[in-house]
Design an enzyme around this catalytic site. Sequence first.
Site, PDB file in Angstrom:
ATOM      1  N   ASP A  50       0.868  -1.176   0.000  1.00  0.00           N
ATOM      2  CA  ASP A  50       0.000   0.000   0.000  1.00  0.00           C
ATOM      3  C   ASP A  50       0.902   1.223   0.000  1.00  0.00           C
ATOM      4  O   ASP A  50       2.055   1.154   0.448  1.00  0.00           O
ATOM      5  CB  ASP A  50      -0.913   0.002   1.230  1.00  0.00           C
ATOM      6  N   ASN A 105      -4.903  -4.165  -7.413  1.00  0.00           N
ATOM      7  CA  ASN A 105      -6.101  -3.540  -6.874  1.00  0.00           C
ATOM      8  C   ASN A 105      -5.990  -2.023  -6.767  1.00  0.00           C
ATOM      9  O   ASN A 105      -6.999  -1.341  -6.619  1.00  0.00           O
ATOM     10  CB  ASN A 105      -6.384  -4.144  -5.486  1.00  0.00           C
ATOM     11  N   TYR A 171     -11.920   8.283 -14.443  1.00  0.00           N
ATOM     12  CA  TYR A 171     -11.953   6.953 -13.840  1.00  0.00           C
ATOM     13  C   TYR A 171     -12.462   5.915 -14.833  1.00  0.00           C
ATOM     14  O   TYR A 171     -11.915   4.808 -14.934  1.00  0.00           O
ATOM     15  CB  TYR A 171     -12.848   6.996 -12.604  1.00  0.00           C
ATOM     16  N   LYS A 175     -10.415   2.660 -16.142  1.00  0.00           N
ATOM     17  CA  LYS A 175     -10.899   1.295 -15.934  1.00  0.00           C
ATOM     18  C   LYS A 175     -11.172   0.586 -17.262  1.00  0.00           C
ATOM     19  O   LYS A 175     -10.945  -0.628 -17.381  1.00  0.00           O
ATOM     20  CB  LYS A 175     -12.159   1.304 -15.066  1.00  0.00           C
ATOM     21  N   ALA A 204     -19.186  -1.659  -4.256  1.00  0.00           N
ATOM     22  CA  ALA A 204     -18.737  -2.340  -3.038  1.00  0.00           C
ATOM     23  C   ALA A 204     -18.426  -1.270  -2.002  1.00  0.00           C
ATOM     24  O   ALA A 204     -17.580  -0.397  -2.240  1.00  0.00           O
ATOM     25  CB  ALA A 204     -17.510  -3.197  -3.315  1.00  0.00           C
TER      26      ALA A 204
END
Length: 263
Positions: A50, A105, A171, A175, A204
């Site tokens: 991270d 991720n 975004y 993606k 989510a």
Amino acid sequence: MNMPTPPPYPEGHGLLKDKIVVITAAAGAGIGGATARRCLEEGAVVVISDAHERRLKESLAALADAHGAGRVAAQACDVTDESQVQALYDLAAERFGRIDVTVNNAGLGGTADLVDMADDQWNRVLDITLNGTMRCTRAALRLMTAQGGGGVIVNNASVIGWRAQKGQSHYAAAKAGVMALTRCVALEAAEHGVRVNAVSPSLAMHPHLAKVTSEELLAELTRREAFGRYAEPWEIANVIVFLASDYSSYMTGEVVSVSSQHP
């Protein structure tokens, strides 16, 4: 109206027993953190990374306490920095001898109409979300090829890569790029026995999303979901585990929608 409850949390079944898994943006309570927990519960050894070092240390301590210090390691990594990406994969290879799975991720969102968007806003979202995924995919594929082939790469895309949403042009472009990257690299990696797939979640819920998204928009997006609720991060992680496991052995270049959203 009360929010419908998610199903019971699943038990592990050894789907990733003794696999070495590298996961980016894995600190905290989001999809990356949930994926780290699910991989450990499925028998994997996990390297979490991270850009936020304090949260990373806290996550490492919690995972080590729950699953054993020998089964989890951590390395700070800003995916916009090639040297940090390389250091992450060097650590995994040196400590555990190989990597079997990488889960890309790391991503960054935000809301702004294009006419109001500065170049810096556009470039930062693209650099973390798309270029960062490229850097990690490249590093993982080089390592997997050098170790003799075999392995799995799972990228985190989004339904916004397919569907239009106001204020999300940067975004969505990033993606959609992750989806195209996944498909193209899958063809290149197949000759080395490496599979490359992606998940494409709709909604989510996790603390970071709640901070950067208005309550009104979250309520609107939730209403579009067929189950009348948002996904729990572990429900996305379950599909990532499936793609990382031998149960998806004939899948590559696929983008799997994890969504109950209707148009």
